[in-house]
Structures are given as structure tokens and as C-alpha cells.
Design a protein around this motif. Sequence first.
Motif, PDB file in Angstrom:
ATOM      1  N   SER A  17       0.822  -1.209   0.000  1.00  0.00           N
ATOM      2  CA  SER A  17       0.000   0.000   0.000  1.00  0.00           C
ATOM      3  C   SER A  17       0.863   1.270   0.000  1.00  0.00           C
ATOM      4  O   SER A  17       1.930   1.308   0.613  1.00  0.00           O
ATOM      5  CB  SER A  17      -0.894  -0.017   1.237  1.00  0.00           C
ATOM      6  N   LYS A  18       0.347   2.310  -0.680  1.00  0.00           N
ATOM      7  CA  LYS A  18       1.019   3.613  -0.637  1.00  0.00           C
ATOM      8  C   LYS A  18       0.399   4.501   0.432  1.00  0.00           C
ATOM      9  O   LYS A  18       0.790   5.636   0.603  1.00  0.00           O
ATOM     10  CB  LYS A  18       0.848   4.339  -1.984  1.00  0.00           C
ATOM     11  N   SER A  19      -0.619   3.991   1.121  1.00  0.00           N
ATOM     12  CA  SER A  19      -1.440   4.854   1.967  1.00  0.00           C
ATOM     13  C   SER A  19      -0.647   5.572   3.066  1.00  0.00           C
ATOM     14  O   SER A  19      -0.957   6.703   3.408  1.00  0.00           O
ATOM     15  CB  SER A  19      -2.570   4.051   2.597  1.00  0.00           C
ATOM     16  N   HIS A  20       0.416   4.918   3.604  1.00  0.00           N
ATOM     17  CA  HIS A  20       1.138   5.568   4.698  1.00  0.00           C
ATOM     18  C   HIS A  20       1.877   6.825   4.225  1.00  0.00           C
ATOM     19  O   HIS A  20       2.225   7.672   4.993  1.00  0.00           O
ATOM     20  CB  HIS A  20       2.114   4.589   5.353  1.00  0.00           C
ATOM     21  N   TRP A  21       2.064   6.941   2.878  1.00  0.00           N
ATOM     22  CA  TRP A  21       2.726   8.138   2.353  1.00  0.00           C
ATOM     23  C   TRP A  21       1.907   9.385   2.614  1.00  0.00           C
ATOM     24  O   TRP A  21       2.440  10.443   2.901  1.00  0.00           O
ATOM     25  CB  TRP A  21       2.929   7.994   0.834  1.00  0.00           C
TER      26      TRP A  21
END
Length: 312
Positions: free
Chosen positions: A35-39
Motif C-alpha cells: 500500500s502507498k497509503s502511509h505516504w
Amino acid sequence: MNDLNQLEKNRIIWASTRSVLESLKFKSKRGGKKSKSHWTLFEKLLGIFVFILKMTRYYKIGLGNAMYNDLTELTLEYKNLPKELEGYKIIQLSDLHLDTIAKTEVYIVDKIKNLKYDLCVITGDYRKNDNGRFVHVINPFKFLVQNIFAKDGIWAVLGNHDSYMMVDYENELHPLKFLVNEDVIIEKNGTKLCVVGTDDPFAYYTDKAVLALERAKGDFKIALVHTSELHDVASEKGYNLYLCGHTHAGQICLSGGIPLITHQKDGKKYFKGMWTDGEMVGYTSAGNGVSGVPQRFNTFGEIVLITLKNKI
Ligand SMILES: [Fe+2]
């Protein structure tokens, strides 16, 4: 398609694949999707951090740190180094992020203008953001490459902050050449110096990166990869040198260079500076520029100048 050579066909297939990967909401990693969500959260936290920092004297200090580059000179000794490569000099630039701090390219040109080197390599990340427009970095990038004088060329790979469309600007960026899962042989009196560049394995991994490392042949092999993530493949395939960047040496660190975030899960050993994997020597550059915020603390960028020597 019949008029296209194999390199052009491979580039079209690669560009189509990476264009799809760049549009996705997850990173393509060697171990699968991530996932890229933590960016998004990370970027919000950075925004708050900079807002607070700007109210203090530390913002100016951090900006000054971010604008400074060390010159790191390394002599690497190899058993049975081909005599044609004795004293061969490689300059590595990385993580230029040319639009984070204005005139970064001017500063780097000034810093390298008196250096002598045979080959220049650049290990990815040319703009600040990891999506959106990128053409504004072409002119500063052009200025930089036109002031790098390496008789064996300037070879570059893409990082996770780059668009696949940058490769279309190769002619503008002459004499720079991109290596996207490709290799080049530099002949030195019959000795084959092989430089292989892969696509970025941090966010845009495909098996073609590994295949590129596996198929290349030469008497001395150099791998250019944005991150250290493919070190095991390169080591197993007998590479002599692996050059990467990506981590910015932490960029914002506690005293002693202890990073708050490393942006890599490869292990502490590969986070910055020189490391080995079997017989292969690797170097993770601290980069020349910065991303996210125009700040560095307890770390500087670096221009890496490597000299190859025979181990007696
Ligand atoms: Fe970077």
C-alpha cells in the motif's frame, strides 16, 4: 513495429507497463503489492513539521544543511581487476530532486568542476514529488549533464519519484543515457566494462529488472539500481559493484545520523555508505538533493567519487 529495433520495442513494452504501475494506488514490490497509503500520512506529518520548524531558527540551519554536499572519495580494491581498469574513476550522483531547492544543479556543477572521472552514473529521483508534472526539471537537469565531462558517458536509472515519460527526453539530456532494464558494454582494450541499469524496485518492480541483471555479461560488472533491494541478485550473478541511493541517509536524523525514517526495509547495513554482499561491494549514496522538505539534519548529501584499484 517492423521498423523498430529490439531496444525500441523493449522500451515501448516497458513504458506501457510502468505507465500502468504509476497509475496504481499500491507499490509494486519484489514480494508483491504494498500500500502507498502511509505516504499520505507521512506527507501530512512532514507539512506539520515544516510549519513548526519555520517559526524557529532551525529552518535556516536545515536548509543550509540540505544545500551542502560532501565529497566522498573511495578507493575500491579488487583482486584480479583487469589492468585496463586500474585507476578508473566513477562519479556517482543520486536523488537530485532538482525542484526541491532552486539551483541545486548549479551547486553540484560547481562542486564537481575540478574533479576528474571516466564515467558518471546517476541513480534516480530527479523531481521532488512522486507524481504530477516533471518537465520543469528538464532544463536544470540539462544544465547539469552538459557540465559533466565523462569520456565513458553518463548513465542513469529512474527512481520512485520519476515519471516513465522522462525517458522520452533522452535526446534533450544528451549525453545522458537512461538504462531501463538495459545494459551497456564499454570496451577498454578488449576488457568489457558492463553497466546495467534497472527500473526502480521500490515502487515499480517487475521481473524484467532481475532479468536485466541476470543476462548481462562483462569482465567487470556494475549494477545501477535506485535502491539496494536487488543486491542479492547482483551478488549472486557476480557483480563487482552495486550503486544505489534512495534513502538520503535518513535526511532528517537524530544526533549521530540516526534516521527517523529510512524508507527501506532492506536492513540497516544497506541504509547508507559502503557495504558488501559476498564478493560484491555496494554503496548507498546519501544523495545530492532532498525530497519532501528542503531540510537535512545530522546528515549531508554527497558526491561520490570512486577509484578502482587492483588488490596486490
Ligand atoms: Fe530520493
